[in-house]
Write an enzyme that holds these catalytic residues in place. Structure first.
Site, PDB file in Angstrom:
ATOM      1  N   HIS A  77      33.369  33.842 -13.984  1.00 23.39           N
ATOM      2  CA  HIS A  77      32.944  34.496 -12.747  1.00 23.39           C
ATOM      3  C   HIS A  77      33.514  33.820 -11.522  1.00 23.39           C
ATOM      4  CE1 HIS A  77      29.601  31.565 -13.508  1.00 23.39           C
ATOM      5  NE2 HIS A  77      29.664  31.386 -12.206  1.00 23.39           N
ATOM      6  N   GLU A  85      20.639  35.054  -8.601  1.00 28.70           N
ATOM      7  CA  GLU A  85      21.996  35.538  -8.808  1.00 28.70           C
ATOM      8  C   GLU A  85      22.022  36.962  -9.339  1.00 28.70           C
ATOM      9  OE1 GLU A  85      23.791  33.016 -11.926  1.00 28.70           O
ATOM     10  OE2 GLU A  85      23.516  34.708 -13.271  1.00 28.70           O
ATOM     11  N   GLN A 122      29.755  36.766  -9.144  1.00 29.30           N
ATOM     12  CA  GLN A 122      28.389  36.244  -9.133  1.00 29.30           C
ATOM     13  C   GLN A 122      27.937  36.116  -7.689  1.00 29.30           C
ATOM     14  OE1 GLN A 122      27.761  31.975  -9.883  1.00 29.30           O
ATOM     15  NE2 GLN A 122      26.383  32.570 -11.520  1.00 29.30           N
ATOM     16  N   HIS A 145      32.301  29.083  -5.708  1.00 33.28           N
ATOM     17  CA  HIS A 145      32.949  28.391  -6.830  1.00 33.28           C
ATOM     18  C   HIS A 145      33.628  29.374  -7.765  1.00 33.28           C
ATOM     19  CE1 HIS A 145      28.849  29.132  -8.573  1.00 33.28           C
ATOM     20  NE2 HIS A 145      29.503  29.287  -9.710  1.00 33.28           N
ATOM     21  N   GLU A 184      33.213  25.448 -12.099  1.00 31.73           N
ATOM     22  CA  GLU A 184      32.146  25.472 -13.103  1.00 31.73           C
ATOM     23  C   GLU A 184      32.780  25.767 -14.449  1.00 31.73           C
ATOM     24  OE1 GLU A 184      29.252  28.553 -12.435  1.00 31.73           O
ATOM     25  OE2 GLU A 184      27.900  27.800 -13.984  1.00 31.73           O
TER      26      GLU A 184
HETATM   27 CO    CO Z   1      28.407  30.047 -11.310  1.00 33.80          CO
END
Ligand code: CO
Length: 136
Positions: free
Chosen positions: A10, A46, A57, A81, A131
């Protein structure tokens, strides 16, 4: 060396009004939300918007001391991110640590939707908060 990346899992975007952001993706692009979750441990709510096998996301803080709240206060809304899907989160995290990366999570931990995740600090990854996501 074989790549440890399987897929982009994502791209995360921090927003103030998540319902407005969801509606925008739905109205403008006809996009659909696959999953919503209140992630208590991270202090965020989220929504995962489908993009083929990956997601956008959308993230909004649920408490003032959450990292995303601090991010929004400092930078405003926007790209937060990038999450790469990996086969083994611990393996990828160790590879990053062994190469000298500064990590946010010393060990893999539970993420949303039953994933295992770990974050790498942007300082040692060319300005991108990364991530690592293992889908269980
Ligand atoms: Co994330």
């Amino acid at each position: 060396m074989e790549s440890l990346f399987i897929e982009i899992d994502h791209v995360a975007i921090a927003v103030h009004d998540i319902e407005a952001a969801i509606k925008w993706y739905e109205d403008v692009f006809g996009a659909t939300v696959e999953h919503r979750e209140d992630v208590k441990s991270d202090g965020v709510y989220e929504a995962l918007v489908n993009v083929a096998e990956s997601y956008i996301q959308l993230l909004t803080p649920t408490r003032e001391d959450s990292p995303v709240a601090k991010y929004l206060a400092k930078n405003g809304e926007g790209l937060h991110h990038i999450a790469y899907r990996v086969k083994d989160c611990a393996e990828a995290l160790n590879a990053a640590k062994e190469s000298g990366c500064r990590v946010i999570d010393e060990k893999p931990r539970p993420g949303s939707r039953n994933t295992t995740v770990a974050f790498i600090h942007p300082k040692t990854s060319f300005g991108t908060l990364i991530e690592l996501v293992e889908v269980n």
